[in-house]
Design an enzyme around this catalytic site. Structure first.
Site, mmCIF file in Angstrom:
data_model
loop_
_atom_site.group_PDB
_atom_site.id
_atom_site.type_symbol
_atom_site.label_atom_id
_atom_site.label_comp_id
_atom_site.label_asym_id
_atom_site.label_seq_id
_atom_site.Cartn_x
_atom_site.Cartn_y
_atom_site.Cartn_z
ATOM 1 N N SER A 23 0.848 -1.189 0.000
ATOM 2 C CA SER A 23 0.000 0.000 0.000
ATOM 3 C C SER A 23 0.885 1.240 0.000
ATOM 4 C CB SER A 23 -0.885 0.005 1.252
ATOM 5 O OG SER A 23 -1.460 1.285 1.387
ATOM 6 N N LYS A 74 -14.795 -2.129 3.743
ATOM 7 C CA LYS A 74 -15.343 -0.780 3.530
ATOM 8 C C LYS A 74 -16.858 -0.685 3.775
ATOM 9 C CE LYS A 74 -12.461 1.708 0.283
ATOM 10 N NZ LYS A 74 -12.346 2.207 -1.096
ATOM 11 N N ASN A 95 -14.273 4.877 3.858
ATOM 12 C CA ASN A 95 -12.832 4.605 3.709
ATOM 13 C C ASN A 95 -11.997 5.349 4.754
ATOM 14 O OD1 ASN A 95 -12.797 7.238 2.709
ATOM 15 N ND2 ASN A 95 -11.231 6.787 1.183
ATOM 16 N N ASP A 110 -13.215 8.954 -1.287
ATOM 17 C CA ASP A 110 -12.826 8.489 -2.635
ATOM 18 C C ASP A 110 -13.363 9.418 -3.732
ATOM 19 O OD1 ASP A 110 -11.354 6.259 -1.856
ATOM 20 O OD2 ASP A 110 -13.119 4.979 -1.779
#
Ligand code: ATR
Length: 285
Positions: A23, A74, A95, A110
């Site tokens: 990540s 999520k 998120n 997002d």
């Protein structure tokens, strides 16, 4: 600036998911905290599905300012929170969580990240613009709902599996604003809509490494009046964006959405504006 030493004053944040694999978020946020001299530390935390409730309850009682959530949590995280921001509620996924006085509140950055990247990169604002979204997965949902919230004039969702596009458009109209329609992924209906569209967004995985040569729609459908965006960021410049640029379109790379969604989370945790260029530098492949 030197990183702050980790001590009893350090505020923790983290990324909860499983598997986390590679990540960009820890490097991106830790470099940003360092750049602003903030005593924060971002940790990757793998959490199995059956432990999500216990882990998030524990985190809320520790020195955490909040956290990010990724696959597969999520949606289910929404059952573990004290409050949910209305936009995240409409998207149906969280998120980012902030923790204040032991209370956990969920947000979704997002769609905000996508819009900020689009507006800053292209110079176009989404209000009163018509948008075509390719795909109907989680990312398309966050983007469509946020566009409706920010006043896009028309949103058209186009997906390989048409019933998913239809379901998403109905949800946007019900929970966002009545501005969304669905069309099948066929040349005729797509051509008809694209002629009168300002912004075209690919949210499908078509063109992602290792299938780097693929593009999600026929080249002939890309007209030079479009701002063309891809949320795929590996490769950084997808074949879809290369073709669009050759045709004279303004283009927006997917890496921007990644950085700006992170920047929005950063601001929620710290109350400070995120150092965008530091965050971009931290994740250069
Ligand atoms: P995300 O959460 O990143 O949006 P997702 O929920 O798995 O990911 O959604 C992936 C999207 O890419 C879907 O809209 C999917 O279309 P289907 O609903 O028909 O599966 C789309 N997609 C994936 N591969 C595709 C392909 N080869 N051609 C067209 N669309 C594709």
């Amino acid at each position: 600036m030197k990183p702050s030493p980790i001590d009893t004053q350090t505020k923790l944040v983290g990324l909860l998911g499983q598997p986390l694999g590679h990540s960009f978020s820890p490097a991106m946020h830790n470099r940003a905290f360092e750049a602003l001299g903030l005593n924060f530390c971002y940790l990757p935390i793998e959490v199995a599905d059956e432990n999500l409730e216990t882990v998030t309850a524990g985190i809320a009682r520790m020195n955490f300012a909040g956290y990010n959530i990724t696959i597969p949590h999520k949606i289910r995280i929404m059952d573990c929170l004290d409050a949910i921001d209305p936009l995240a509620q409409a998207i149906g996924a969280v998120n980012t969580v902030i923790i204040q006085d032991g209370r956990s509140t969920g947000y979704n950055t997002d769609g905000i990240g996508f819009i900020q990247s689009l507006e800053i990169t292209s110079g176009l604002t989404v209000k009163d613009r018509s948008v075509v979204i390719l795909g109907s997965g989680g990312a398309a949902r966050a983007i469509a709902m946020t566009l409706a919230h920010r006043g896009a004039s028309r949103i058209t969702v186009c997906n390989r599996t048409e019933r998913k596009a239809l379901a998403l458009s109905l949800d946007v109209n019900r929970q966002g604003r009545d501005c969304c329609t669905a069309i099948p992924m066929l040349a005729g209906p797509m051509e008809a809509v694209l002629g009168d569209t300002d912004i075209l967004v690919n949210t499908t995985s078509v063109g992602m490494h290792p299938q780097k040569e693929l593009i999600p729609i026929k080249e002939t459908m890309i007209h030079d009046h479009l701002v063309v965006c891809d949320i795929v960021y590996n490769p950084r410049r997808t074949q879809f964006l290369k073709v669009a640029q050759q045709k004279g379109c303004r283009i927006v790379e997917g890496l921007g959405m990644l950085v700006y969604q992170g920047a929005a989370s950063f601001q929620l945790w710290t109350g400070q504006e995120a150092p965008i260029s530091t965050m971009f530098d931290a994740i250069q492949p």
